[in-house]
Motif scaffolding. Structure first.
Motif, PDB file in Angstrom:
ATOM      1  N   ALA A  92       0.826  -1.207   0.000  1.00  0.00           N
ATOM      2  CA  ALA A  92       0.000   0.000   0.000  1.00  0.00           C
ATOM      3  C   ALA A  92       0.864   1.262   0.000  1.00  0.00           C
ATOM      4  O   ALA A  92       0.510   2.254   0.618  1.00  0.00           O
ATOM      5  N   GLY A  93       1.997   1.204  -0.665  1.00  0.00           N
ATOM      6  CA  GLY A  93       2.839   2.396  -0.797  1.00  0.00           C
ATOM      7  C   GLY A  93       3.780   2.605   0.366  1.00  0.00           C
ATOM      8  O   GLY A  93       4.518   3.593   0.423  1.00  0.00           O
ATOM      9  N   ASN A  94       3.801   1.660   1.323  1.00  0.00           N
ATOM     10  CA  ASN A  94       4.691   1.823   2.475  1.00  0.00           C
ATOM     11  C   ASN A  94       6.128   1.466   2.165  1.00  0.00           C
ATOM     12  O   ASN A  94       7.035   1.796   2.929  1.00  0.00           O
ATOM     13  N   ALA A  95       6.350   0.753   1.091  1.00  0.00           N
ATOM     14  CA  ALA A  95       7.713   0.418   0.679  1.00  0.00           C
ATOM     15  C   ALA A  95       7.797   0.548  -0.833  1.00  0.00           C
ATOM     16  O   ALA A  95       6.790   0.397  -1.535  1.00  0.00           O
ATOM     17  N   ILE A  96       8.969   0.894  -1.299  1.00  0.00           N
ATOM     18  CA  ILE A  96       9.193   1.007  -2.742  1.00  0.00           C
ATOM     19  C   ILE A  96      10.158  -0.100  -3.118  1.00  0.00           C
ATOM     20  O   ILE A  96      11.217  -0.246  -2.501  1.00  0.00           O
ATOM     21  N   ILE A  97       9.786  -0.868  -4.127  1.00  0.00           N
ATOM     22  CA  ILE A  97      10.623  -1.994  -4.537  1.00  0.00           C
ATOM     23  C   ILE A  97      11.223  -1.684  -5.915  1.00  0.00           C
ATOM     24  O   ILE A  97      10.592  -1.003  -6.731  1.00  0.00           O
ATOM     25  N   THR A  98      12.457  -2.125  -6.116  1.00  0.00           N
ATOM     26  CA  THR A  98      13.076  -1.991  -7.434  1.00  0.00           C
ATOM     27  C   THR A  98      12.976  -3.344  -8.122  1.00  0.00           C
ATOM     28  O   THR A  98      13.405  -4.358  -7.561  1.00  0.00           O
ATOM     29  N   VAL A  99      12.383  -3.357  -9.293  1.00  0.00           N
ATOM     30  CA  VAL A  99      12.192  -4.623 -10.010  1.00  0.00           C
ATOM     31  C   VAL A  99      12.916  -4.565 -11.349  1.00  0.00           C
ATOM     32  O   VAL A  99      13.046  -3.489 -11.938  1.00  0.00           O
ATOM     33  N   SER A 100      13.402  -5.716 -11.794  1.00  0.00           N
ATOM     34  CA  SER A 100      14.027  -5.700 -13.111  1.00  0.00           C
ATOM     35  C   SER A 100      13.448  -6.818 -13.968  1.00  0.00           C
ATOM     36  O   SER A 100      13.125  -7.899 -13.481  1.00  0.00           O
ATOM     37  N   VAL A 101      13.285  -6.502 -15.232  1.00  0.00           N
ATOM     38  CA  VAL A 101      12.704  -7.434 -16.196  1.00  0.00           C
ATOM     39  C   VAL A 101      13.862  -8.105 -16.926  1.00  0.00           C
ATOM     40  O   VAL A 101      14.821  -7.417 -17.304  1.00  0.00           O
ATOM     41  N   PRO A 102      13.814  -9.437 -17.116  1.00  0.00           N
ATOM     42  CA  PRO A 102      14.920 -10.101 -17.814  1.00  0.00           C
ATOM     43  C   PRO A 102      15.152  -9.484 -19.199  1.00  0.00           C
ATOM     44  O   PRO A 102      14.192  -9.139 -19.899  1.00  0.00           O
TER      45      PRO A 102
ATOM     46  N   ALA B   6      -4.448  11.234  15.539  1.00  0.00           N
ATOM     47  CA  ALA B   6      -4.827  10.564  14.279  1.00  0.00           C
ATOM     48  C   ALA B   6      -3.607  10.504  13.352  1.00  0.00           C
ATOM     49  O   ALA B   6      -2.869  11.487  13.205  1.00  0.00           O
ATOM     50  N   PRO B   7      -3.372   9.339  12.722  1.00  0.00           N
ATOM     51  CA  PRO B   7      -2.177   9.169  11.871  1.00  0.00           C
ATOM     52  C   PRO B   7      -2.090  10.178  10.721  1.00  0.00           C
ATOM     53  O   PRO B   7      -1.001  10.469  10.239  1.00  0.00           O
ATOM     54  N   ILE B   8      -3.226  10.726  10.308  1.00  0.00           N
ATOM     55  CA  ILE B   8      -3.206  11.682   9.195  1.00  0.00           C
ATOM     56  C   ILE B   8      -2.307  12.878   9.520  1.00  0.00           C
ATOM     57  O   ILE B   8      -1.679  13.463   8.636  1.00  0.00           O
ATOM     58  N   PHE B   9      -2.189  13.220  10.820  1.00  0.00           N
ATOM     59  CA  PHE B   9      -1.366  14.376  11.196  1.00  0.00           C
ATOM     60  C   PHE B   9       0.132  14.108  10.984  1.00  0.00           C
ATOM     61  O   PHE B   9       0.924  15.032  10.931  1.00  0.00           O
TER      62      PHE B   9
ATOM     63  N   HIS C  73      -5.495   4.597   2.716  1.00  0.00           N
ATOM     64  CA  HIS C  73      -5.939   5.908   2.219  1.00  0.00           C
ATOM     65  C   HIS C  73      -4.717   6.740   1.813  1.00  0.00           C
ATOM     66  O   HIS C  73      -4.701   7.365   0.753  1.00  0.00           O
ATOM     67  N   LEU C  74      -3.688   6.711   2.666  1.00  0.00           N
ATOM     68  CA  LEU C  74      -2.511   7.552   2.415  1.00  0.00           C
ATOM     69  C   LEU C  74      -1.803   7.190   1.114  1.00  0.00           C
ATOM     70  O   LEU C  74      -1.213   8.048   0.464  1.00  0.00           O
TER      71      LEU C  74
END
Ligand SMILES: Cc1cc2nc3c(=O)[nH]c(=O)nc-3n(C[C@H](O)[C@H](O)[C@H](O)COP(=O)(O)OP(=O)(O)OC[C@H]3O[C@@H](n4cnc5c(N)ncnc54)[C@H](O)[C@@H]3O)c2cc1C
Length: 313
Positions: A131-141, A287-290, A268-269
């Motif tokens: 849900a956007g909490n981590a960014i992954i780097t992917v590579s295509v063969p 609230a986490p939104i803050f 939501h974020l």
């Protein structure tokens, strides 16, 4: 050297801005060519719009009556045929692209990179997970055609000023008859489109009813904003689900996002990760939104919203 084919999204004769965003994503690879494929029953006007996007090399058109409506089952075999000779096939990560591109990937026997948010090189990309909490780097063969959906909120639209050549394709493809168009239903609104608006006012569960949601519509109209909602507000029936912002709703990148009575759940974020300025109104200071808001107003929305409107004059 890369050659990129972008599938244009359009409705009612208007090219969706997602197409220019896909061009911006493709441009980051400095490819040999960026071609835009327009599939429609009448391609002339759409092709002219696509030809103006800066960075587009050619606009290819596939005009046939079956393309009057965006049916993935009908479009996919044509895109797969047109993809011959291209190293990459991009579509937007919108409802249109999410429906179409996996079929294209399957027909090409190619892997799909979903929700591409950054380009490292021609075969390496970044995309969000959890849900956007981590960014992954992917590579295509190497050697595979890269089929990707582009996260439109992560790229500014490529500008105008292009003058690409327009060429008609003769795609001799047998189309399936098992899927047919019945009806397109969409909410009518004079407000800005949620997906592309510069300002958005969103309401959450705290609004308590569809009737109370008029407070959100009213503020949005005062500042020329689109209206959004949390999933809780949608599930409770306060607003239709095409207003939902988030992981399973719309991913948006407005300059200003005002979240009213929304707790800030990660789902939501993820929909507002790329928003410019975030303003949160919530009665719970914890609230986490803050945590992600640039400006926060702690208090009762039923008091704050009327005051805010009064202050606008
Ligand atoms: C797989 C999955 C996908 C999901 N996808 C999405 C998605 O796309 N979009 C999405 O939004 N959610 C999504 N959710 C749901 C998400 O986890 C939350 O449940 C949801 O976002 C909560 O909505 P909310 O903030 O409106 O409600 P709540 O979490 O109930 O928060 C209401 C907030 O309003 C505040 N409040 C209450 N009364 C007032 C008042 N009078 N004045 C001011 N503040 C007040 C409260 O302090 C609280 O912070 C998903 C969940 C899952 C499991």
């Amino acid at each position: 050297m890369s050659k990129i084919l972008i599938v244009a999204e359009h409705l009612n004769g208007q090219l969706n801005p997602s197409t220019a965003k896909c061009v911006a994503a493709a441009s980051k690879m400095s490819p040999q060519a960026i071609d835009v494929l327009v599939l429609a029953a009448d391609t002339a006007g759409l092709a002219a719009q696509a030809a103006k996007i800066a960075g587009v090399s050619r606009v290819l058109t596939a005009q046939r009556p079956e393309n009057a409506n965006a049916l993935a089952a009908v479009l996919a075999p044509q895109v797969a045929k047109a993809a011959a000779g291209y190293t990459h096939v991009f579509g937007p990560s919108t409802t249109f692209g999410k429906d179409l591109m996996p079929r294209v990937a399957a027909l090409l026997g190619a892997p799909q990179v979903s929700d591409l948010m950054d380009v490292v090189d021609a075969t390496t990309f970044r995309r969000p997970v959890y849900a956007g909490n981590a960014i992954i780097t992917v590579s295509v063969p190497a050697g595979c055609t890269v089929v990707a959906t582009v996260r439109t909120a992560s790229f500014p639209a490529a500008g105008e000023g292009g003058n690409a050549a327009i060429e008609a394709l003769d795609l001799d493809v047998a189309l399936p008859a098992h899927t047919r168009f019945v009806e397109l239903k969409s909410g009518k609104s004079d407000r800005p489109d949620l997906q592309t608006a510069a300002k958005v006012v969103s309401g959450g569960r705290a609004l308590g009813s569809a009737d109370n949601f008029r407070l959100i519509y009213s503020l949005a109209d005062r500042i020329g904003a689109a209206v959004g909602a949390s999933r809780a507000a949608v599930d409770a029936g306060y607003v239709p689900n095409d207003l939902q912002v988030g992981q399973t709703g719309k991913i948006i990148a407005p300059e200003l996002y005002i979240a009213v009575g929304i707790s800030g759940a990660i789902q939501h974020l993820t929909g507002i990760k790329d928003a410019g300025t975030i303003v949160a109104i919530n009665k719970d200071p914890e609230a986490p939104i803050f945590e992600i808001a640039d400006f926060g107003l702690v208090g009762d929305l039923f008091q704050i919203l009327p005051e805010l409107e009064a202050a606008l004059g």
